[in-house]
Enzyme design. Structure first.
Site, PDB file in Angstrom:
ATOM      1  N   THR A   1     -34.443  36.505  -7.302  1.00  0.00           N
ATOM      2  CA  THR A   1     -32.991  36.263  -7.566  1.00  0.00           C
ATOM      3  C   THR A   1     -32.428  37.312  -8.311  1.00  0.00           C
ATOM      4  OG1 THR A   1     -32.356  34.308  -6.588  1.00  0.00           O
ATOM      5  CG2 THR A   1     -30.935  35.136  -8.160  1.00  0.00           C
TER       6      THR A   1
ATOM      7  N   ASN B   1     -38.494  24.816  -6.445  1.00  0.00           N
ATOM      8  CA  ASN B   1     -37.231  24.908  -6.636  1.00  0.00           C
ATOM      9  C   ASN B   1     -35.774  24.320  -6.762  1.00  0.00           C
ATOM     10  OD1 ASN B   1     -39.704  26.784  -7.860  1.00  0.00           O
ATOM     11  ND2 ASN B   1     -38.759  28.818  -6.720  1.00  0.00           N
TER      12      ASN B   1
ATOM     13  N   TYR C   1     -34.271  23.507  -5.049  1.00  0.00           N
ATOM     14  CA  TYR C   1     -32.948  23.291  -3.844  1.00  0.00           C
ATOM     15  C   TYR C   1     -32.946  22.170  -2.610  1.00  0.00           C
ATOM     16  CZ  TYR C   1     -32.324  27.486  -6.810  1.00  0.00           C
ATOM     17  OH  TYR C   1     -32.757  28.258  -8.258  1.00  0.00           O
TER      18      TYR C   1
ATOM     19  N   ASN D   1     -35.051  22.948 -12.516  1.00  0.00           N
ATOM     20  CA  ASN D   1     -33.796  21.914 -11.413  1.00  0.00           C
ATOM     21  C   ASN D   1     -33.420  20.498 -11.807  1.00  0.00           C
ATOM     22  OD1 ASN D   1     -31.517  23.970 -10.896  1.00  0.00           O
ATOM     23  ND2 ASN D   1     -32.457  24.917  -9.094  1.00  0.00           N
TER      24      ASN D   1
ATOM     25  N   HIS E   1     -36.647  28.214   1.876  1.00  0.00           N
ATOM     26  CA  HIS E   1     -36.893  27.974   0.802  1.00  0.00           C
ATOM     27  C   HIS E   1     -36.800  26.441   0.879  1.00  0.00           C
ATOM     28  CE1 HIS E   1     -36.941  28.377  -3.070  1.00  0.00           C
ATOM     29  NE2 HIS E   1     -35.786  28.928  -3.806  1.00  0.00           N
TER      30      HIS E   1
HETATM   31  C1  PHB Z   1     -31.927  31.440 -10.371  1.00  0.00           C
HETATM   32  O1  PHB Z   1     -31.522  32.060  -9.803  1.00  0.00           O
HETATM   33  O2  PHB Z   1     -32.670  31.265 -11.448  1.00  0.00           O
HETATM   34  C2  PHB Z   1     -32.765  31.206  -8.738  1.00  0.00           C
HETATM   35  C3  PHB Z   1     -33.138  31.178  -7.479  1.00  0.00           C
HETATM   36  C4  PHB Z   1     -33.610  31.083  -6.995  1.00  0.00           C
HETATM   37  C5  PHB Z   1     -35.215  30.483  -6.833  1.00  0.00           C
HETATM   38  C6  PHB Z   1     -35.325  30.238  -8.161  1.00  0.00           C
HETATM   39  C7  PHB Z   1     -34.459  30.608  -9.168  1.00  0.00           C
HETATM   40  O3  PHB Z   1     -35.821  29.764  -6.008  1.00  0.00           O
END
Ligand code: PHB
Length: 371
Positions: A29, A185, A187, A242, A182
């Site tokens: 990102t 992390n 999400y 997260n 995805h």
């Molecule tokens: C972030 O924006 O911090 C971010 C985005 C996607 C990811 C991990 C971190 O998989």
């Protein structure tokens, strides 16, 4: 000098593609899309063009819908303008002889009403606040704490699957070579998989089989668009970023890997270590082994790898490919530098997220540095 005939520089068959080396660019990102509209720009195309020497680029996390957005300035793949913007990126990478997959993203609860359609609450499997998780909603908002999300209704699940399916189709029209789902992390899909964030009592929660249902339905929908050979997935079994937690990552991700194997997708990319947070120190070897045993196709290792560790893990059979994140931010010609044993540029963390070309397309290649 490091040896030239190293395993990392051997071609590799990933699905029906022949990669020119085993050094992949991880999804990163960078929060530099055009506003309003979350549209990839010429500058984004130049950034990826510079890094096309990777065996495969996995492009940054890209929201499949307005609801899937969680941070300011991240790109989308749900409007025509975004598809056209991404087309400039894929053309640039293909002109350099590279391959590029798009990472399909829905953030779930990691968002903010100001980023959501109609100022709605972000959605999640369950109404559980991710303690300490943060986002940013503009260039000067600073980091803002994530609030308690709204639990998705059972009858909203088909729409979530459709968002990913449509994103996959748009990625195809934008000229990508494939997609990575995805599921890492913290999400949306990771929120469904892990026991800490999914307390549902319908068929999308509770048992492990139920927690894996939505991710597997998404994978099936994306396969319908691309064929299994051009589909991969990213997971982070022990990631704590997260506010994530799973009671039994070995069983959870071993089982998930087995089901993914049955669907014949091309690869699983595993975040083994994350600078953003991990429950284990070092690499989670038991989880890695469980995935490796259950999944017969390509394993991609990710997380703070050096050249030598990447080489050793491939030689030891612990991984097939390695994706590099931060090293690819600061070294556009990373494979070439590895091949020559050349010094590496250091990354500047202050320019990771947002901003202009500084810290983005101005890291020098070796050829810029030699006199
Ligand atoms: C972030 O924006 O911090 C971010 C985005 C996607 C990811 C991990 C971190 O998989």
């Amino acid at each position: 000098m490091v040896q030239n005939d190293d395993i990392l520089f051997e071609p590799f068959e990933l699905g029906d593609l022949t990669l020119r080396n085993r050094i992949l660019m991880a999804p990163l990102t960078r929060s530099r899309s055009k506003q309003p509209g979350d549209v990839p720009t010429e500058m984004n195309a130049e950034y990826y063009r510079q890094r096309a020497g990777a065996g495969l680029i996995i492009a940054e996390a890209t929201q499949v819908s307005p609801q899937g957005k969680g941070y300011a300035f991240t790109p989308g793949i749900h409007s025509e303008e975004q598809v056209e913007g991404w087309r400039r990126v894929t053309d640039a990478v293909h002109e350099e002889g590279g391959y590029i997959f798009l990472q399909l993203w829905h953030v779930g609860r990691i968002s903010h009403p100001e980023l959501q359609p109609n100022g709605n609450k972000p959605v999640a499997p369950s109404a559980i606040k991710p303690e300490g998780a943060k986002t940013y909603i503009s260039a000067d908002s600073g980091m803002i704490e994530i609030q308690t999300p709204r639990a998705l209704e059972l009858d909203e699940m088909p729409d979530i699957i459709e968002q990913f399916r449509q994103g996959a189709e748009n990625a195809k029209r934008a000229g990508f070579d494939g997609v990575e789902i995805h599921a890492a992390n913290g999400y949306l899909l990771d929120q469904f998989i892990k026991s800490g964030s999914n307390h549902r009592d319908d068929e999308y929660g509770g048992s492990l089989e139920n927690r894996l249902r939505l991710p597997l339905e998404v994978v099936a929908a994306v396969i319908d668009v691309w064929g299994a050979q051009r589909v991969g997935i990213r997971v982070s079994p022990t990631g704590s970023f997260n506010a994530m937690e799973d009671a039994d990552p070995v069983t959870t991700f071993g089982t998930f890997a087995k089901k993914l194997d049955a669907l014949k997708i091309a690869f699983i990319e595993v975040v083994e270590d994350s600078f953003q947070g991990n429950h284990v120190s070092g690499r989670p070897e038991a989880v890695i082994e469980a995935i490796r045993e259950s999944f017969t196709r390509t394993y991609i290792a990710n997380g703070g790898y050096t050249f030598n560790e990447a080489k050793q893990r491939i030689i030891d059979g612990k991984t097939d490919l390695v994706s590099f994140g931060r090293l690819f931010i600061s070294n556009p010609d990373l494979p070439e530098r590895f091949r020559l044993g050349a010094p590496l540029n250091e990354w500047d963390e202050s320019t990771f997220y947002g901003g202009d070309e500084r810290g983005y397309i101005d890291y020098p290649k070796l050829s810029d540095q030699s006199t």
